[in-house]
Design a protein around this motif. Sequence first.
Motif, PDB file in Angstrom:
ATOM      1  N   ALA A  15      15.962  37.560 -41.048  1.00  6.44           N
ATOM      2  CA  ALA A  15      16.097  38.855 -41.723  1.00  6.44           C
ATOM      3  C   ALA A  15      14.765  39.323 -42.299  1.00  6.44           C
ATOM      4  N   VAL A  16      13.945  38.385 -42.771  1.00  2.00           N
ATOM      5  CA  VAL A  16      12.624  38.744 -43.308  1.00  2.00           C
ATOM      6  C   VAL A  16      11.740  39.275 -42.185  1.00  2.00           C
ATOM      7  N   LEU A  17      11.756  38.582 -41.059  1.00  2.00           N
ATOM      8  CA  LEU A  17      10.966  39.014 -39.913  1.00  2.00           C
ATOM      9  C   LEU A  17      11.450  40.365 -39.387  1.00  2.00           C
ATOM     10  N   ALA A  18      12.753  40.589 -39.411  1.00  2.00           N
ATOM     11  CA  ALA A  18      13.291  41.886 -38.970  1.00  2.00           C
ATOM     12  C   ALA A  18      12.738  43.024 -39.830  1.00  2.00           C
ATOM     13  N   ARG A  19      12.606  42.784 -41.135  1.00  2.00           N
ATOM     14  CA  ARG A  19      12.040  43.809 -42.025  1.00  2.00           C
ATOM     15  C   ARG A  19      10.564  44.050 -41.707  1.00  2.00           C
ATOM     16  N   GLU A  20       9.857  42.991 -41.390  1.00  2.00           N
ATOM     17  CA  GLU A  20       8.458  43.156 -40.992  1.00  2.00           C
ATOM     18  C   GLU A  20       8.334  44.005 -39.732  1.00  2.00           C
ATOM     19  N   LEU A  21       9.162  43.693 -38.746  1.00  2.00           N
ATOM     20  CA  LEU A  21       9.126  44.453 -37.495  1.00  2.00           C
ATOM     21  C   LEU A  21       9.479  45.918 -37.727  1.00  2.00           C
ATOM     22  N   SER A  22      10.458  46.151 -38.573  1.00  4.98           N
ATOM     23  CA  SER A  22      10.849  47.526 -38.887  1.00  4.98           C
ATOM     24  C   SER A  22       9.692  48.287 -39.539  1.00  4.98           C
ATOM     25  N   ALA A  23       8.968  47.615 -40.433  1.00  9.83           N
ATOM     26  CA  ALA A  23       7.828  48.254 -41.099  1.00  9.83           C
ATOM     27  C   ALA A  23       6.725  48.606 -40.110  1.00  9.83           C
ATOM     28  N   LEU A  24       6.662  47.854 -38.992  1.00  8.95           N
ATOM     29  CA  LEU A  24       5.674  48.140 -37.952  1.00  8.95           C
ATOM     30  C   LEU A  24       6.183  49.151 -36.932  1.00  8.95           C
ATOM     31  N   GLY A  25       7.435  49.613 -37.116  1.00 15.62           N
ATOM     32  CA  GLY A  25       7.977  50.645 -36.245  1.00 15.62           C
ATOM     33  C   GLY A  25       8.827  50.137 -35.093  1.00 15.62           C
ATOM     34  N   ILE A  44       0.997  44.138 -28.280  1.00 13.28           N
ATOM     35  CA  ILE A  44       0.757  42.712 -28.513  1.00 13.28           C
ATOM     36  C   ILE A  44      -0.297  42.473 -29.600  1.00 13.28           C
ATOM     37  N   PRO A  45      -1.422  43.192 -29.624  1.00 17.77           N
ATOM     38  CA  PRO A  45      -2.366  42.992 -30.731  1.00 17.77           C
ATOM     39  C   PRO A  45      -1.753  43.287 -32.095  1.00 17.77           C
ATOM     40  N   LYS A  46      -1.008  44.373 -32.210  1.00 15.95           N
ATOM     41  CA  LYS A  46      -0.408  44.743 -33.502  1.00 15.95           C
ATOM     42  C   LYS A  46       0.536  43.660 -34.015  1.00 15.95           C
ATOM     43  N   LEU A  47       1.407  43.156 -33.141  1.00 13.01           N
ATOM     44  CA  LEU A  47       2.383  42.154 -33.567  1.00 13.01           C
ATOM     45  C   LEU A  47       1.695  40.859 -33.983  1.00 13.01           C
ATOM     46  N   ASN A  48       0.757  40.396 -33.186  1.00 14.68           N
ATOM     47  CA  ASN A  48       0.081  39.141 -33.511  1.00 14.68           C
ATOM     48  C   ASN A  48      -0.748  39.246 -34.779  1.00 14.68           C
ATOM     49  N   MET A  49      -1.355  40.376 -34.996  1.00 15.36           N
ATOM     50  CA  MET A  49      -2.257  40.505 -36.130  1.00 15.36           C
ATOM     51  C   MET A  49      -1.538  40.731 -37.450  1.00 15.36           C
ATOM     52  N   HIS A  50      -0.352  41.387 -37.404  1.00 17.21           N
ATOM     53  CA  HIS A  50       0.277  41.813 -38.652  1.00 17.21           C
ATOM     54  C   HIS A  50       1.465  40.966 -39.105  1.00 17.21           C
ATOM     55  N   LEU A  51       2.138  40.275 -38.201  1.00 18.07           N
ATOM     56  CA  LEU A  51       3.352  39.555 -38.611  1.00 18.07           C
ATOM     57  C   LEU A  51       3.007  38.334 -39.460  1.00 18.07           C
ATOM     58  N   ARG A  52       3.589  38.268 -40.646  1.00 21.53           N
ATOM     59  CA  ARG A  52       3.316  37.170 -41.575  1.00 21.53           C
ATOM     60  C   ARG A  52       4.274  35.997 -41.387  1.00 21.53           C
ATOM     61  N   THR A  53       5.490  36.258 -40.919  1.00 20.39           N
ATOM     62  CA  THR A  53       6.504  35.204 -40.914  1.00 20.39           C
ATOM     63  C   THR A  53       6.868  34.715 -39.517  1.00 20.39           C
ATOM     64  N   ALA A  54       6.315  35.322 -38.477  1.00 17.21           N
ATOM     65  CA  ALA A  54       6.577  34.872 -37.105  1.00 17.21           C
ATOM     66  C   ALA A  54       5.666  33.706 -36.756  1.00 17.21           C
ATOM     67  N   GLU A  55       6.152  32.825 -35.882  1.00 14.61           N
ATOM     68  CA  GLU A  55       5.343  31.708 -35.413  1.00 14.61           C
ATOM     69  C   GLU A  55       4.521  32.069 -34.184  1.00 14.61           C
ATOM     70  N   ARG A  56       5.086  32.897 -33.315  1.00 18.98           N
ATOM     71  CA  ARG A  56       4.340  33.364 -32.152  1.00 18.98           C
ATOM     72  C   ARG A  56       5.043  34.553 -31.526  1.00 18.98           C
ATOM     73  N   VAL A  57       4.342  35.245 -30.645  1.00 22.10           N
ATOM     74  CA  VAL A  57       4.880  36.404 -29.939  1.00 22.10           C
ATOM     75  C   VAL A  57       4.830  36.096 -28.450  1.00 22.10           C
ATOM     76  N   VAL A  58       5.962  36.274 -27.763  1.00 22.81           N
ATOM     77  CA  VAL A  58       6.031  35.978 -26.334  1.00 22.81           C
ATOM     78  C   VAL A  58       6.564  37.190 -25.579  1.00 22.81           C
ATOM     79  N   VAL A  59       6.182  37.291 -24.304  1.00 21.09           N
ATOM     80  CA  VAL A  59       6.715  38.315 -23.407  1.00 21.09           C
ATOM     81  C   VAL A  59       7.900  37.696 -22.671  1.00 21.09           C
ATOM     82  N   GLU A  60       9.047  38.373 -22.724  1.00 15.57           N
ATOM     83  CA  GLU A  60      10.233  37.925 -21.992  1.00 15.57           C
ATOM     84  C   GLU A  60      10.124  38.429 -20.547  1.00 15.57           C
ATOM     85  N   LEU A  61       9.889  37.509 -19.621  1.00 13.70           N
ATOM     86  CA  LEU A  61       9.624  37.906 -18.238  1.00 13.70           C
ATOM     87  C   LEU A  61      10.880  37.989 -17.382  1.00 13.70           C
TER      88      LEU A  61
END
Length: 382
Positions: A15-25, A44-61
């Motif tokens: 839920a914390v991460l969801a709020r972060e994502l929402s703040a980023l649009g 991808i740059p925006k998510l990696n640089m700004h997310l405080r509570t995520a462990e990593r960002v992946v592309v779902e292929l």
Amino acid sequence: MPIKLSALCAFGIEAVLARELSALGFESTSENGRLTVSGEWTDIPKLNMHLRTAERVVVELATFPAPDFDALFEGTLSVNWPDILPENAVMHVIGRSHNSKLHGVPACQGMVKKAMITSMQKRYKRERFPEDGPLYRVEIAIRNDIASLTLDTTGDGLHARGYRAEALEAPIKETLASALILLSNWRPPRPFADPLCGSGTIAIEAALIARNIAPGMKRRFSADRWPIIDAREWGRTREEALSRVTAYNGIIHGSDIDENAVTLSAANAARAGVAENIRFARRSIHHFKPEEMDGVIVTNPPYGERVGEEADVEALYRAMGESFRALNHWSYFIITSHERFEHLFGERAKRNRKLYNGAIKCYYYQYPRKKPIAVGSGEHLT
């Protein structure tokens, strides 16, 4: 063309991460430890640089049934790899399997890479590839005979901010520390404290939040060498993040009874660029008496996991209860795995939340108190 991006996190902080994502649009969908959004490669740059509570960002292929190796090969081949990978890409495949017919992970990794190379051969008309360029870390995960292919954009986990060159034993991850702070609903310039600061991680993350410093602004990522993302996009994202950094005139306290911990915390804060925003001091929990009338405490005390620590930890929890309750308008938030924490602390939490500190199941005990505000000549609680 839109792509699916997932931000991975520890269980319990979705839920914390969801709020972060929402703040980023971004509007996200959630499952355990994973929030998925629709985006572009340029996100991808925006998510990696700004997310405080995520462990990593992946592309779902791709996701597809994989009851056998033929299906695994064809499903992997359905991804248009040459549109993603350059000719000199380092193709590194990792894998895991649970409750599936294809349970031999090395064989699955080999089949996925074979399909990737087959796809590349059709585009580039060559048998072998140098694999001396940027790294592309692909994961094949098979669960109940359903395969998922993801591409890691992050590299070293997002908890690796770059400021913690050294740490004491059992440090809390930077990502979890940020989640604890965000869950406390602390807002600058209200005073903040961690009276058992260890390596200083919680206090430093609070300072980064207070100054709106993007947590990944000073580090590199796997995807920053990918041709599919214009290198200028990374520069623009960093410049924009830098432009949003603010001053902070509030007070953040970090203290610990261990002098080495205080020294280490101060060095880590200097590397993070927030040394001027935190007051570190050597102090026992018995002498934790901040001058401010109100504030927020977030702390990660020892849990007593090791043999011989139990008595010391129980005495510490009792002392914490005595010290914290004497602070009339301070809120306090404590994470621990100790089953008898509330009994030892001497106060039942208003609420608690199950979280994982690494592999350790913990509870985040929350004791919010109202902040006093002056009205005329008197005071009332907000």
